[in-house]
Design a protein around this motif. Structure first.
Motif, PDB file in Angstrom:
ATOM      1  N   UNK A 211       0.777  34.294  87.303  1.00  0.00           N
ATOM      2  CA  UNK A 211      -0.029  35.508  87.343  1.00  0.00           C
ATOM      3  C   UNK A 211       0.573  36.593  86.465  1.00  0.00           C
ATOM      4  N   UNK A 212      -0.311  37.258  85.718  1.00  0.00           N
ATOM      5  CA  UNK A 212       0.049  38.454  84.963  1.00  0.00           C
ATOM      6  C   UNK A 212      -0.720  39.609  85.568  1.00  0.00           C
ATOM      7  N   UNK A 213      -0.001  40.602  86.051  1.00  0.00           N
ATOM      8  CA  UNK A 213      -0.585  41.705  86.794  1.00  0.00           C
ATOM      9  C   UNK A 213      -0.706  42.926  85.892  1.00  0.00           C
ATOM     10  N   UNK A 214      -1.871  43.556  85.915  1.00  0.00           N
ATOM     11  CA  UNK A 214      -2.090  44.740  85.105  1.00  0.00           C
ATOM     12  C   UNK A 214      -2.659  45.892  85.911  1.00  0.00           C
ATOM     13  N   UNK A 215      -2.181  47.105  85.648  1.00  0.00           N
ATOM     14  CA  UNK A 215      -2.692  48.333  86.259  1.00  0.00           C
ATOM     15  C   UNK A 215      -1.943  49.497  85.623  1.00  0.00           C
ATOM     16  N   UNK A 216      -2.349  50.699  85.992  1.00  0.00           N
ATOM     17  CA  UNK A 216      -1.665  51.872  85.455  1.00  0.00           C
ATOM     18  C   UNK A 216      -0.390  52.189  86.226  1.00  0.00           C
ATOM     19  N   UNK A 217      -0.365  51.857  87.524  1.00  0.00           N
ATOM     20  CA  UNK A 217       0.786  52.207  88.364  1.00  0.00           C
ATOM     21  C   UNK A 217       1.863  51.127  88.247  1.00  0.00           C
TER      22      UNK A 217
ATOM     23  N   UNK B  38       5.064  51.092  88.686  1.00  0.00           N
ATOM     24  CA  UNK B  38       6.092  50.932  89.722  1.00  0.00           C
ATOM     25  C   UNK B  38       5.619  49.941  90.778  1.00  0.00           C
ATOM     26  N   UNK B  39       4.371  50.065  91.193  1.00  0.00           N
ATOM     27  CA  UNK B  39       3.825  49.132  92.176  1.00  0.00           C
ATOM     28  C   UNK B  39       3.756  47.723  91.605  1.00  0.00           C
ATOM     29  N   UNK B  40       3.326  47.616  90.363  1.00  0.00           N
ATOM     30  CA  UNK B  40       3.234  46.303  89.733  1.00  0.00           C
ATOM     31  C   UNK B  40       4.591  45.626  89.661  1.00  0.00           C
ATOM     32  N   UNK B  41       5.589  46.395  89.256  1.00  0.00           N
ATOM     33  CA  UNK B  41       6.929  45.824  89.119  1.00  0.00           C
ATOM     34  C   UNK B  41       7.443  45.311  90.458  1.00  0.00           C
ATOM     35  N   UNK B  42       7.211  46.081  91.514  1.00  0.00           N
ATOM     36  CA  UNK B  42       7.671  45.668  92.839  1.00  0.00           C
ATOM     37  C   UNK B  42       6.951  44.405  93.297  1.00  0.00           C
ATOM     38  N   UNK B  43       5.649  44.340  93.052  1.00  0.00           N
ATOM     39  CA  UNK B  43       4.880  43.166  93.460  1.00  0.00           C
ATOM     40  C   UNK B  43       5.299  41.941  92.663  1.00  0.00           C
TER      41      UNK B  43
ATOM     42  N   UNK C 222       5.751  32.127  89.188  1.00  0.00           N
ATOM     43  CA  UNK C 222       5.861  32.748  87.867  1.00  0.00           C
ATOM     44  C   UNK C 222       4.950  33.975  87.829  1.00  0.00           C
ATOM     45  N   UNK C 223       5.536  35.159  87.728  1.00  0.00           N
ATOM     46  CA  UNK C 223       4.765  36.397  87.774  1.00  0.00           C
ATOM     47  C   UNK C 223       5.352  37.398  86.795  1.00  0.00           C
ATOM     48  N   UNK C 224       4.471  38.109  86.108  1.00  0.00           N
ATOM     49  CA  UNK C 224       4.882  39.167  85.192  1.00  0.00           C
ATOM     50  C   UNK C 224       3.894  40.309  85.336  1.00  0.00           C
ATOM     51  N   UNK C 225       4.244  41.460  84.761  1.00  0.00           N
ATOM     52  CA  UNK C 225       3.340  42.603  84.846  1.00  0.00           C
ATOM     53  C   UNK C 225       3.377  43.390  83.542  1.00  0.00           C
TER      54      UNK C 225
ATOM     55  N   UNK D 226       0.084  39.627  75.877  1.00  0.00           N
ATOM     56  CA  UNK D 226       1.276  39.436  76.702  1.00  0.00           C
ATOM     57  C   UNK D 226       1.190  38.146  77.500  1.00  0.00           C
ATOM     58  N   UNK D 227      -0.013  37.775  77.934  1.00  0.00           N
ATOM     59  CA  UNK D 227      -0.184  36.520  78.667  1.00  0.00           C
ATOM     60  C   UNK D 227       0.141  35.322  77.778  1.00  0.00           C
ATOM     61  N   UNK D 228      -0.320  35.388  76.530  1.00  0.00           N
ATOM     62  CA  UNK D 228      -0.027  34.307  75.589  1.00  0.00           C
ATOM     63  C   UNK D 228       1.472  34.224  75.337  1.00  0.00           C
ATOM     64  N   UNK D 229       2.088  35.381  75.144  1.00  0.00           N
ATOM     65  CA  UNK D 229       3.531  35.421  74.880  1.00  0.00           C
ATOM     66  C   UNK D 229       4.323  34.898  76.078  1.00  0.00           C
ATOM     67  N   UNK D 230       3.910  35.294  77.278  1.00  0.00           N
ATOM     68  CA  UNK D 230       4.659  34.955  78.491  1.00  0.00           C
ATOM     69  C   UNK D 230       4.400  33.524  78.949  1.00  0.00           C
ATOM     70  N   UNK D 231       3.120  33.107  78.910  1.00  0.00           N
ATOM     71  CA  UNK D 231       2.749  31.833  79.531  1.00  0.00           C
ATOM     72  C   UNK D 231       2.083  30.835  78.580  1.00  0.00           C
TER      73      UNK D 231
END
Length: 245
Positions: A34-40, A42-47, A57-60, A77-82
């Motif tokens: 999963x690649x997580x996207x949002x404006x916040x 800090x929340x994304x990083x914690x999740x 496998x998770x990135x944000x 970023x998804x292509x680069x990461x996964x």
């Protein structure tokens, strides 16, 4: 966490809370990347950190769906990461409710930009890659307001009706990319926390407190659609509380 040969790379917009967060948790638990996207961020990083600790496998990435450059960078970023993009969950949305006569034009523009333009930008960012791969899946989160119109929700409903129309058009044009529209009813989220008239916001909160189902119920529906065989396209799911009229 479970894994299978059907492990997919899934991009989720609006992943910092509500349905997006619940979907990230559900899909990560199934072993999807999963690649997580949002404006916040800090929340994304914690999740993302929590999901990685659980073995997923998770990135944000910071994401503003109203910016084509931001959405394209998210896809890159998804292509680069996964290395690929299997699924996009277009979930980011806003819902500032008010009567049309209030003329909250800035909020109308915000709903159009996030709820509709953001979905279009997401499709534009991932569709070429999915075509190159010979397959993919776009999941657009709409609303029961994309099936009916209620007072104070006219503009919000207009954007959600548009998402349904856009999704159906894309589905008809596609033979290797699946398209699913998920329409939640009252669901526990932060949609009623910001914007709109005070009266409409209070009414929506009161209804949600009485009726709302957990965001995990919508995540389950999304997971169901994603996990079907490649030749099965679940086009539309409406998920609402049993008691919702």
């Amino acid at each position: 966490m479970t894994t299978s040969a059907a492990t997919k790379t899934v991009l989720i917009t609006g992943a910092s809370s509500g349905i997006g967060e619940a979907t990230a948790r559900r899909l990560a638990a199934q072993g999807h990347r999963v690649l997580l996207g949002a404006r916040r961020t800090e929340r994304l990083a914690a999740l993302a950190k929590e999901l990685r600790h659980g073995g997923a496998p998770a990135a944000h990435r910071e994401l503003d769906v109203t910016s084509l450059d931001s959405v394209q960078a998210f896809a890159a970023a998804a292509i680069e990461e996964f290395g690929r993009i299997d699924v996009l969950v277009n979930n980011a949305g806003v819902m500032p409710l008010s009567p049309i006569a209030d003329l909250r034009i800035a909020e109308w523009e915000q709903m159009i930009d996030v709820n509709l333009r953001g979905v279009l930008f997401g499709i534009a960012a991932v569709l070429p890659q999915m075509r190159r791969q010979g397959g993919g899946h776009i999941v657009n989160v709409s609303s029961v307001s994309g099936h009916r119109v209620d007072p104070t929700a006219a503009v919000y409903s207009a954007t959600k009706f548009a998402v349904a129309a856009l999704s159906e058009g894309l589905r008809q044009e596609s033979r290797d990319v699946r398209v699913t529209v998920v329409s939640p009813g009252f669901t526990r989220s932060e949609l009623t926390d910001r914007g709109g008239s005070a009266e409409a916001r209070a009414a929506a909160r009161a209804a949600a407190e009485q009726l709302a189902i957990p965001a995990s119920a919508i995540a389950d529906a999304i997971a169901f659609a994603i996990d079907q065989p490649a030749n099965v396209d679940v086009n539309e799911l409406v998920v609402r509380p049993t008691a919702q009229g």
